[in-house]
Design an enzyme around this catalytic site. Sequence first.
Site, PDB file in Angstrom:
ATOM      1  N   HIS A 112       0.847  -1.197   0.000  1.00 31.13           N
ATOM      2  CA  HIS A 112       0.000   0.000   0.000  1.00 31.13           C
ATOM      3  C   HIS A 112       0.876   1.239   0.000  1.00 31.13           C
ATOM      4  CE1 HIS A 112      -3.442  -2.491   0.994  1.00 31.13           C
ATOM      5  NE2 HIS A 112      -2.838  -2.945   2.065  1.00 31.13           N
ATOM      6  N   ARG A 148      -3.476   3.250   0.519  1.00 30.04           N
ATOM      7  CA  ARG A 148      -3.400   2.844   1.924  1.00 30.04           C
ATOM      8  C   ARG A 148      -4.757   2.304   2.382  1.00 30.04           C
ATOM      9  NH1 ARG A 148      -1.924   7.150   6.681  1.00 30.04           N
ATOM     10  NH2 ARG A 148      -1.789   5.655   8.387  1.00 30.04           N
ATOM     11  N   ALA A 149      -4.760   1.059   2.855  1.00 30.43           N
ATOM     12  CA  ALA A 149      -6.039   0.395   3.145  1.00 30.43           C
ATOM     13  C   ALA A 149      -6.741   1.003   4.354  1.00 30.43           C
ATOM     14  CB  ALA A 149      -5.813  -1.094   3.364  1.00 30.43           C
ATOM     15  N   SER A 150      -5.966   1.314   5.397  1.00 34.25           N
ATOM     16  CA  SER A 150      -6.599   1.818   6.611  1.00 34.25           C
ATOM     17  C   SER A 150      -7.210   3.202   6.392  1.00 34.25           C
ATOM     18  CB  SER A 150      -5.593   1.871   7.757  1.00 34.25           C
ATOM     19  OG  SER A 150      -4.538   2.753   7.427  1.00 34.25           O
ATOM     20  N   HIS A 198     -10.249  -6.874   1.600  1.00 34.54           N
ATOM     21  CA  HIS A 198      -9.435  -6.060   2.505  1.00 34.54           C
ATOM     22  C   HIS A 198     -10.294  -5.011   3.186  1.00 34.54           C
ATOM     23  CE1 HIS A 198      -5.978  -4.194   4.212  1.00 34.54           C
ATOM     24  NE2 HIS A 198      -5.103  -4.753   3.408  1.00 34.54           N
ATOM     25  N   TYR A 226      -8.695  -6.593  10.747  1.00 35.13           N
ATOM     26  CA  TYR A 226      -8.160  -7.179   9.504  1.00 35.13           C
ATOM     27  C   TYR A 226      -8.240  -8.703   9.549  1.00 35.13           C
ATOM     28  CZ  TYR A 226      -5.897  -2.884   7.626  1.00 35.13           C
ATOM     29  OH  TYR A 226      -5.623  -1.657   7.086  1.00 35.13           O
ATOM     30  N   GLU A 277       3.138  -6.744   2.495  1.00 34.83           N
ATOM     31  CA  GLU A 277       2.365  -5.571   2.950  1.00 34.83           C
ATOM     32  C   GLU A 277       3.291  -4.450   3.425  1.00 34.83           C
ATOM     33  OE1 GLU A 277      -0.711  -6.191   5.937  1.00 34.83           O
ATOM     34  OE2 GLU A 277      -2.015  -4.727   4.985  1.00 34.83           O
ATOM     35  N   ARG A 313       5.865  -2.268  11.488  1.00 36.27           N
ATOM     36  CA  ARG A 313       7.022  -1.630  10.860  1.00 36.27           C
ATOM     37  C   ARG A 313       8.332  -1.900  11.573  1.00 36.27           C
ATOM     38  NH1 ARG A 313       4.822   3.910   8.065  1.00 36.27           N
ATOM     39  NH2 ARG A 313       2.742   3.146   7.648  1.00 36.27           N
TER      40      ARG A 313
HETATM   41 ZN   LIG Z   1      -3.105  -4.505   3.230  1.00 37.98          ZN
END
Ligand SMILES: [Zn+2]
Length: 337
Positions: free
Chosen positions: A8, A71-73, A178, A194, A284, A290
């Site tokens: 992402h 970005r998924a979030s 997702h 998730y 991802e 991170r």
């Molecule tokens: Zn993702």
Amino acid sequence: MIIDCHGHYTTAPKALEEYRKRQLADFGTPRHAPAKGAVAISDDQIRDSLESAQLRMQRERGTDLTIFSPRASAMGHHLGDAAANRFWSEHCNELIHRVCTLYPQNFAGVCQLPQAPGVRPDSCIAELERCVNEFGFIGCNLNPDPSGGYWTDPPLTERWWYPLYERMVELEVPAMIHVSGSCNPNFHATGAHYINADTAAFMQLLTSDLFRDFPTLKFVIPHGGGAVPYHWGRYRGLAQDMGRPPLGELLLDNVYFDTCVYHRPGIELLLKVIPADNILFASEMVGAVRGIDPETGHHYDDTKRYIDSIEWLGAAEREKIFRGNVEKVYPRLAPRG
Ligand SMILES: [Zn+2]
């Protein structure tokens, strides 16, 4: 050639996030008048945002191409309405298109869909078509719960979703299932929402004949398939008790799992339980986790390292996971030199 099917644009220039903040600040006030507006980001800002992050990490980790989406979030389907989310999705997707145009060897695009709670998914078809036909995108991210943790829309197997699936099949694009952020404080977004959604989606598919209606529809369940591989016996047994066909026959021509599992024992379990034909390499990055694992001294999300370390995995299986399966699931992925 090593293809990461799940990345992402989490390092997008701040102007993107600021656009969304402005849009949502006006939402529900008299100032709210749906208009697309502009996001001012230069090509140099895009280059800077990637050179120091995703591109550097591709080089360091030895991967070649990332299938890249917004970005998924931040999709935040639960935060806006249909019009606001359409404009937001368009900006996010246009930025991904610019990334893929600047770095065609490093990124292939996947779009965010302009979903909103209670809004029929056919409203996403125009943006899907634009992204595939005009931008050359190769897939989409489909949120099974646009309500952000309350699951108020019908399951993925209901006819509610069928018009979108029909278009996906015609365009030959898969969806990664997702979710986005969670507005339910019971569910931490990346730690619970998730993984719950990955697991819930698989169970929905298990109980339905969706793939009898759409034999070529393909879904990628991310984050290693949530709890599914770990509980494979439970799902096999539930299918058996319900008189359903064996899972291989029922789902494995259509459902794939990625390798976003952030420790070696988890990856090893995934590889032992799920056939190699159904596993797609992914990390991802730069994403949910991170940091560096003090037990290994390496990033948790450096998933290639785990797969590389599994000596019993054959060369043919390895090639499928790192490349072959991705090309099978994403047929629009153009061959790279
Ligand atoms: Zn993702």
